[in-house]
Design an enzyme around this catalytic site. Structure first.
Site, PDB file in Angstrom:
ATOM      1  CG  MET A 157      -3.365  -2.083  -4.005  1.00 18.85           C
ATOM      2  SD  MET A 157      -1.912  -1.681  -4.982  1.00 18.85           S
ATOM      3  CE  MET A 157      -0.624  -2.380  -3.980  1.00 18.85           C
ATOM      4  CG  HIS A 180      -6.234  -5.342   3.884  1.00 17.93           C
ATOM      5  ND1 HIS A 180      -5.348  -6.364   3.639  1.00 17.93           N
ATOM      6  CD2 HIS A 180      -5.786  -4.279   3.184  1.00 17.93           C
ATOM      7  CE1 HIS A 180      -4.393  -5.943   2.826  1.00 17.93           C
ATOM      8  NE2 HIS A 180      -4.630  -4.681   2.535  1.00 17.93           N
TER       9      HIS A 180
HETATM   10  O1  PAF Z   1      -2.255   0.870   0.591  1.00 14.66           O
HETATM   11  C1  PAF Z   1      -2.704   0.322  -0.454  1.00 14.66           C
HETATM   12  O2  PAF Z   1      -3.095  -0.838  -0.469  1.00 14.66           O
HETATM   13  C2  PAF Z   1      -2.740   1.108  -1.743  1.00 14.66           C
HETATM   14  O3  PAF Z   1      -1.631   1.971  -1.838  1.00 14.66           O
HETATM   15  C3  PAF Z   1      -4.056   1.880  -1.977  1.00 14.66           C
HETATM   16  C4  PAF Z   1      -4.282   2.949  -0.909  1.00 14.66           C
HETATM   17  C5  PAF Z   1      -5.215   0.897  -1.971  1.00 14.66           C
HETATM   18  C6  PAF Z   1      -4.024   2.570  -3.337  1.00 14.66           C
HETATM   19  O4  PAF Z   1      -3.836   1.666  -4.376  1.00 14.66           O
END
Ligand code: PAF
Length: 281
Positions: free
Chosen positions: A33, A40
């Site tokens: 997100m 990430h």
């Molecule tokens: O973990 C996240 O950032 C969100 O829940 C995801 C998996 C991208 C779904 O919107």
């Protein structure tokens, strides 16, 4: 440094992936997100080891936020995200227009069982996993990757996605990446920016308490007692605990003889933090 190609529509995404497939390349999807942090980026690096081309999706998914949650104020740092992904030499960012995920007349509703109804996050965020499952199913169907990577920090989410993929026979390999932590143990999260400096200091207690409980469990302490001790320590530090539970690591049902997990969610002021730790069976 090359900026990743930024695609906004399913048509463009599918054309891009089809081109890669024709060249016999392996494709990874890292759904996010945005508000990217090292957690990430660690998934991107893991993807790089196992795929030739990486797509990072950036979409703040409205359906996984309850009306009282932070959809409107969720950190949106697109330019910074693009710069970080350029450093990682990510080939493609998929930042779909909302209508590419939820076109007019969109009517699907996924009813989940299994780990999505384990009585953890679902007790406090009853519509959350329906939103996650919907968007992840769409992103997987739109990008058709060989592998998709999710962080273990959101451990119940990872279990729900694994089950979704299995139940729908989606041809993708789901890979969980280890939680990345600050030096004091706090799990990285886009929502850590909400913590005041005092709260940020206290927040490190979560991992410390989980580690202590883990040691006690491995030394044969009764699970109920270990959880109660961890809860009372956290409460003393100022946390308001939603749950702290010892569960089977796959089903998230009652802990058995296999691999288990301690999972916690607790509020510090208005910020809700979640974390978990593995306990070898
Ligand atoms: O973990 C996240 O950032 C969100 O829940 C995801 C998996 C991208 C779904 O919107």
């Amino acid at each position: 440094m090359n900026q990743p190609l930024c695609l906004r529509t399913v048509v463009d995404l599918r054309a891009q992936v089809a081109g890669w497939r024709q060249q016999g390349l392996r494709v990874a999807l890292v759904p996010t997100m945005g508000a990217l942090h090292d957690g990430h980026l660690s998934l991107v690096r893991l993807a790089r080891q196992q795929a030739d081309r990486i797509i990072v999706s950036i979409f703040v998914n409205p359906t996984q936020f309850a009306p009282h949650e932070d959809f409107g104020s969720y950190p949106r740092t697109f330019d910074q995200d693009m710069a970080l992904l350029a450093q990682e030499q990510v080939e493609c960012v998929y930042a779909p227009l909302a209508t590419e995920i939820y076109p007019a007349g969109f009517d699907l509703s996924i009813i989940l069982g299994g780990p999505a109804t384990a009585g953890l996050e679902d007790r406090f965020r009853p519509t959350f996993f329906h939103g996650v499952a919907t968007v992840v199913a769409k992103l997987l169907s739109q990008s058709a990757p060989d592998i998709a990577l999710f962080g273990e920090k959101d451990f119940q989410q990872l279990a729900v996605i694994r089950k979704l993929v299995r139940d729908l026979d989606l041809p993708v390999n789901v890979i969980g990446g280890p939680t990345i932590r600050e030096t004091d143990g706090l799990a990285l999260s886009s929502r850590n920016v909400y913590l005041s400096s005092q709260e940020r200091h206290t927040a490190a207690q979560i991992h410390a308490c989980l580690q202590e409980a883990r040691t006690a469990l491995l030394q044969g302490e009764d699970a109920h007692k270990a959880c109660e001790e961890a809860k009372s320590q956290l409460q003393k530090a100022g946390f308001d605990i939603d749950y702290l539970e010892y569960r089977d690591a796959v089903t998230l049902g009652p802990a058995g003889s296999g691999a288990c997990r301690l999972l916690v969610a607790a509020k510090l002021g208005t910020t809700r933090l979640i974390d978990n730790i593995g306990i070898e069976g």
